[in-house]
Enzyme design. Structure first.
Site, mmCIF file in Angstrom:
data_model
loop_
_atom_site.group_PDB
_atom_site.id
_atom_site.type_symbol
_atom_site.label_atom_id
_atom_site.label_comp_id
_atom_site.label_asym_id
_atom_site.label_seq_id
_atom_site.Cartn_x
_atom_site.Cartn_y
_atom_site.Cartn_z
ATOM 1 N N HIS A 95 33.282 48.549 31.352
ATOM 2 C CA HIS A 95 31.879 48.489 30.968
ATOM 3 C C HIS A 95 31.558 49.073 29.590
ATOM 4 O O HIS A 95 30.722 48.567 28.894
ATOM 5 C CB HIS A 95 31.028 49.204 32.019
ATOM 6 C CG HIS A 95 31.183 48.622 33.377
ATOM 7 N ND1 HIS A 95 30.645 47.406 33.727
ATOM 8 C CD2 HIS A 95 31.839 49.054 34.464
ATOM 9 C CE1 HIS A 95 30.944 47.126 34.991
ATOM 10 N NE2 HIS A 95 31.673 48.120 35.452
ATOM 11 N N HIS A 96 32.189 50.148 29.237
ATOM 12 C CA HIS A 96 31.829 50.839 28.008
ATOM 13 C C HIS A 96 33.066 51.078 27.149
ATOM 14 O O HIS A 96 33.598 52.178 27.119
ATOM 15 C CB HIS A 96 31.156 52.177 28.337
ATOM 16 C CG HIS A 96 29.941 52.039 29.192
ATOM 17 N ND1 HIS A 96 28.756 51.547 28.707
ATOM 18 C CD2 HIS A 96 29.738 52.302 30.497
ATOM 19 C CE1 HIS A 96 27.865 51.532 29.682
ATOM 20 N NE2 HIS A 96 28.445 51.987 30.781
#
Length: 115
Positions: free
Chosen positions: A43-44
């Site tokens: 996600h990041h």
């Protein structure tokens, strides 16, 4: 992976886990290859264009990409290590620092908002 597998297959986890789905019966080099090929940031993404001064660094303290004129990076990729918490706040600070750099301003005081 071997530690996680041992814990997941332990008697204490039997009420929570019926069976191991992944990686399955893989061991040795096959298990290493699965981990190497399958590990990713979901996600990041961070740390892919590290800021610093060593040979692995891509960006300097003014967010300039080494060796490429007029190119800067201002996102989570410049973090030199993966943070243990959410990346949103550090990314905001990186963006604020870029704004200061582009405006030609020195870094804002971080000590309780006082000059």
């Amino acid at each position: 992976m071997e530690i996680a597998r041992a814990l997941g297959n332990s008697g204490a986890m039997k009420t929570f886990a019926k069976r191991e789905l992944l990686p399955g019966p893989l061991e040795g080099d096959a298990l290493d290859n699965l981990i190497r090929d399958g590990a990713m940031s979901m996600h990041h993404p961070t740390c892919t264009a590290k800021m610093g001064q060593d040979d692995m660094s891509v960006v300097d303290a003014k967010l300039r990409v080494y060796g490429i004129k007029n190119l800067r990076i201002a996102d989570g990729s410049i973090m030199p290590i993966i943070p243990t918490g959410n990346t949103q706040a550090p990314c905001v600070i990186i963006g604020e620092r870029m704004a200061e750099i582009l405006r030609g301003r020195p870094p804002a005081s971080r000590a309780g908002g006082r000059p």
